[in-house]
Design a protein around this motif. Structure first.
Motif, PDB file in Angstrom:
ATOM      1  N   THR A 270      -0.370 -12.265 -10.229  1.00 27.29           N
ATOM      2  CA  THR A 270      -1.885 -11.851  -9.864  1.00 27.29           C
ATOM      3  C   THR A 270      -2.687 -11.940 -11.106  1.00 27.29           C
ATOM      4  O   THR A 270      -3.112 -11.348 -11.526  1.00 27.29           O
ATOM      5  CB  THR A 270      -1.715 -10.291  -9.581  1.00 27.29           C
ATOM      6  OG1 THR A 270      -1.173  -9.681 -10.622  1.00 27.29           O
ATOM      7  CG2 THR A 270      -1.063 -10.153  -8.501  1.00 27.29           C
ATOM      8  N   SER A 272      -4.676 -15.387 -12.764  1.00 24.07           N
ATOM      9  CA  SER A 272      -5.258 -16.906 -12.872  1.00 24.07           C
ATOM     10  C   SER A 272      -4.907 -17.383 -14.387  1.00 24.07           C
ATOM     11  O   SER A 272      -4.410 -18.609 -14.374  1.00 24.07           O
ATOM     12  CB  SER A 272      -6.729 -17.034 -12.749  1.00 24.07           C
ATOM     13  OG  SER A 272      -7.095 -16.447 -11.601  1.00 24.07           O
ATOM     14  N   THR A 308     -11.551 -12.976  -5.561  1.00 22.69           N
ATOM     15  CA  THR A 308     -12.079 -11.798  -6.243  1.00 22.69           C
ATOM     16  C   THR A 308     -13.477 -11.325  -5.522  1.00 22.69           C
ATOM     17  O   THR A 308     -13.913 -10.069  -5.117  1.00 22.69           O
ATOM     18  CB  THR A 308     -12.593 -11.713  -7.717  1.00 22.69           C
ATOM     19  OG1 THR A 308     -11.080 -12.326  -8.223  1.00 22.69           O
ATOM     20  CG2 THR A 308     -12.884 -10.334  -8.206  1.00 22.69           C
ATOM     21  N   GLY A 348      -9.504 -13.089 -15.858  1.00 27.88           N
ATOM     22  CA  GLY A 348      -8.419 -13.718 -15.018  1.00 27.88           C
ATOM     23  C   GLY A 348      -7.123 -13.219 -15.133  1.00 27.88           C
ATOM     24  O   GLY A 348      -5.912 -13.730 -15.264  1.00 27.88           O
ATOM     25  N   GLY A 353     -10.339  -7.712 -11.168  1.00 25.81           N
ATOM     26  CA  GLY A 353     -11.195  -7.504 -10.000  1.00 25.81           C
ATOM     27  C   GLY A 353     -11.443  -6.307  -9.662  1.00 25.81           C
ATOM     28  O   GLY A 353     -12.738  -5.947  -9.128  1.00 25.81           O
ATOM     29  N   ASP A 382      -4.781  -8.074  -4.701  1.00 22.86           N
ATOM     30  CA  ASP A 382      -4.904  -9.172  -5.825  1.00 22.86           C
ATOM     31  C   ASP A 382      -3.808 -10.351  -5.735  1.00 22.86           C
ATOM     32  O   ASP A 382      -4.360 -11.434  -6.300  1.00 22.86           O
ATOM     33  CB  ASP A 382      -4.395  -8.157  -7.249  1.00 22.86           C
ATOM     34  CG  ASP A 382      -4.784  -8.823  -8.587  1.00 22.86           C
ATOM     35  OD1 ASP A 382      -5.695  -9.939  -8.607  1.00 22.86           O
ATOM     36  OD2 ASP A 382      -4.664  -8.289  -9.754  1.00 22.86           O
ATOM     37  N   ARG A 385      -6.049 -12.900  -3.951  1.00 25.47           N
ATOM     38  CA  ARG A 385      -7.435 -13.255  -4.317  1.00 25.47           C
ATOM     39  C   ARG A 385      -7.017 -13.997  -5.473  1.00 25.47           C
ATOM     40  O   ARG A 385      -7.685 -14.981  -5.738  1.00 25.47           O
ATOM     41  CB  ARG A 385      -8.123 -11.975  -4.597  1.00 25.47           C
ATOM     42  CG  ARG A 385      -7.657 -11.045  -5.735  1.00 25.47           C
ATOM     43  CD  ARG A 385      -8.551  -9.564  -6.051  1.00 25.47           C
ATOM     44  NE  ARG A 385      -8.484  -9.128  -7.094  1.00 25.47           N
ATOM     45  CZ  ARG A 385      -8.133  -7.603  -7.094  1.00 25.47           C
ATOM     46  NH1 ARG A 385      -8.077  -7.071  -6.006  1.00 25.47           N
ATOM     47  NH2 ARG A 385      -7.632  -7.013  -8.167  1.00 25.47           N
ATOM     48  N   THR A 386      -5.950 -13.672  -6.353  1.00 27.61           N
ATOM     49  CA  THR A 386      -5.472 -14.698  -7.434  1.00 27.61           C
ATOM     50  C   THR A 386      -4.995 -15.964  -6.817  1.00 27.61           C
ATOM     51  O   THR A 386      -5.751 -17.088  -7.404  1.00 27.61           O
ATOM     52  CB  THR A 386      -4.337 -14.210  -8.327  1.00 27.61           C
ATOM     53  OG1 THR A 386      -4.953 -12.797  -8.684  1.00 27.61           O
ATOM     54  CG2 THR A 386      -4.120 -14.836  -9.381  1.00 27.61           C
ATOM     55  N   ASN A 389      -8.324 -17.705  -6.194  1.00 28.54           N
ATOM     56  CA  ASN A 389      -9.079 -18.113  -7.512  1.00 28.54           C
ATOM     57  C   ASN A 389      -8.575 -19.271  -8.026  1.00 28.54           C
ATOM     58  O   ASN A 389      -9.203 -20.368  -8.429  1.00 28.54           O
ATOM     59  CB  ASN A 389      -8.778 -16.943  -8.413  1.00 28.54           C
ATOM     60  CG  ASN A 389      -9.644 -15.931  -7.977  1.00 28.54           C
ATOM     61  OD1 ASN A 389     -10.422 -15.721  -7.107  1.00 28.54           O
ATOM     62  ND2 ASN A 389      -9.299 -14.675  -8.704  1.00 28.54           N
TER      63      ASN A 389
HETATM   64  N1  ASP Z   1      -6.183 -11.145 -10.691  1.00 33.00           N
HETATM   65  C1  ASP Z   1      -7.368 -11.750 -10.612  1.00 33.00           C
HETATM   66  C2  ASP Z   1      -7.007 -13.302 -11.161  1.00 33.00           C
HETATM   67  O1  ASP Z   1      -6.359 -13.281 -12.335  1.00 33.00           O
HETATM   68  C3  ASP Z   1      -8.471 -11.326 -11.078  1.00 33.00           C
HETATM   69  C4  ASP Z   1      -8.856 -10.126 -10.046  1.00 33.00           C
HETATM   70  O2  ASP Z   1      -8.185  -8.962 -10.301  1.00 33.00           O
HETATM   71  O3  ASP Z   1      -9.483 -10.252  -8.991  1.00 33.00           O
HETATM   72  O4  ASP Z   1      -7.744 -14.428 -10.912  1.00 33.00           O
END
Ligand code: ASP
Length: 412
Positions: A270, A272, A308, A348, A353, A382, A385-386, A389
């Motif tokens: 989790t 990026s 995110t 990241g 997020g 998370d 979404r990560t 990302n």
């Molecule tokens: N954990 C996500 C990332 O590292 C950021 C987020 O919390 O949305 O991309």
């Protein structure tokens, strides 16, 4: 890294992931959620933490040196400017589409979201984010602090300005440029030592997540989680498949296969930024020019957050419904704008997020304190979404690589 080695890493990460789910589920069944969460949190998660610590340790030199080396490698300050604009334009357009997808999916689910009886506040105290101070804070007032506090936007600024300094200094800047290239090479080697143990880190983190969170997936929050994951999948299918195929002329299957090790790692870590070294390896496998991936990926890991943005839109619609607010079209437009900006300002790192969600909620008059409703399962949001990302960052690197390549061929 050779094809064989990288495939091995991907397979090993997958084995770590699946084994982690199985072992986590066994703990959950045998001990019950609370005890399993406490036990695995105490004795198994620390091994995952060691691995994530190592990645965080390498990430500051990696971002600083790889962006500087990327800029220096372009050899021409005009090329830096052009690639910079292409990259930022790709990031902004895909993130805005992500917001629209998030809102559409959440609106379809809205009828099934609950209206909750919320009396007492929640355990989570949100920190709201101020857009102007986010912008001001990009510019460091000290050259060392950003490195010691891992302040990513400031580090990117330092890397860009020093990289351009080397180009403008010409002959006199060359020795420093060569030093940076060599230092960057050494950093990449150190990084590959750390990557070799990634499957074990993935295993440890996954055991803990499944043991601790398993039953909550089945609760009413499962619905909002489902909405977010449908949004994530739609974005992958509609946006990344299309952009990779149309702009980069690469088969989406090949792209997804090559990016898999990074996606699997993002899903478990989790973060990026922590995944950045693996994303870079995957882009090397796709023959993306080193200068381009070294420039686009660290920038993307810091400011490009499509997953995110989807999460923030879905969460905003869900929380509005929970507290009995029906969002107007104007408020939805406001959500698209603030979620795009908030995702740029999101670090990241794990959980960032959710903190920035406060900014989105405040823009439509929802108290950020209600984030507490979904706080407990944030890790599950998370993970998805990560993953999105970092896939977004890699797809951008691939497209920019093609745009630059075809332009250079035309000029040749
Ligand atoms: N954990 C996500 C990332 O590292 C950021 C987020 O919390 O949305 O991309």
């Amino acid at each position: 890294m050779s094809q064989k080695k990288s495939m091995n890493l991907g397979v090993k990460i997958l084995i770590g992931l699946v084994a982690g789910i199985i072992v986590g589920a066994i703990f959950w069944v045998a001990m019950g959620a609370e005890a399993a969460g406490a036990f695995t949190g105490k004795y198994i998660k620390p091994f995952g933490d060691i691995f994530v610590n190592l990645l965080k340790f390498i990430v500051v030199p990696l971002v600083l040196l790889s962006i500087m080396d990327g800029v220096i490698g372009m050899g021409d300050i005009k090329k830096v400017g052009k690639i910079g604009w292409q990259t930022v334009a790709y990031f902004l357009v895909t993130t805005a589409i992500a917001c629209v997808i998030g809102l559409i999916v959440a609106s379809l689910f809205k009828g099934s979201f609950p209206v909750l009886q919320l009396a007492e506040g929640s355990a989570y105290e949100a920190k709201s984010a101020d857009l102007m101070s986010t912008i001001v804070n990009i510019f460091p007032n000290n050259a060392i602090n950003p490195l010691s506090t891992a302040s990513m936007l400031q580090i990117i600024f330092i890397a860009l300005i020093f990289g351009c300094g080397v180009l403008v200094a010409g002959e006199k800047g060359k020795p420093f440029g060569d030093f940076i290239t060599s230092f960057n090479e050494v950093t990449q080697r150190v990084m590959s030592f750390i990557l070799a143990v990634s499957p074990y880190g993935v295993f440890a983190l996954m055991v803990w997540v499944v043991a601790a969170q398993g039953p909550k997936i089945l609760g009413s929050l499962g619905l909002v989680l489902l909405a977010a994951y449908i949004g994530y999948i739609l974005h992958v299918v509609l946006v990344y498949t299309a952009s990779v195929k149309i702009f980069a002329k690469v088969s989406p299957m090949t792209f997804f296969k090559k990016i898999f090790p990074a996606a699997a790692f993002a899903f478990t870590s989790t973060s990026s930024v922590a995944t950045l070294p693996i994303t870079k390896e995957c882009c090397d496998e796709m023959d993306i020019e080193n200068d381009i991936s070294s420039f686009v990926l660290p920038l993307g890991a810091t400011i490009n957050m499509d997953g995110t943005a989807i999460y923030q839109c879905v969460a905003a619609v869900f929380l509005a419904k929970c507290i009995g607010i029906d969002l107007t079209v104007g408020q939805m437009v406001m959500i698209v704008v603030t979620a795009t900006l908030a995702s740029i300002g999101t670090a990241g790192t794990s959980g960032a997020g959710m903190i920035m969600l406060a900014m989105v909620l405040e823009s439509v008059g929802i108290e950020p304190i209600y984030i507490g409703i979904i706080y407990g399962i944030d890790r599950l949001f998370d993970m998805g979404r990560t993953t999105l990302n970092i896939i977004g960052d890699a797809s951008c690197a691939l497209c920019v690589n093609t745009w630059v390549g075809s332009k250079e061929k035309k000029n040749a």
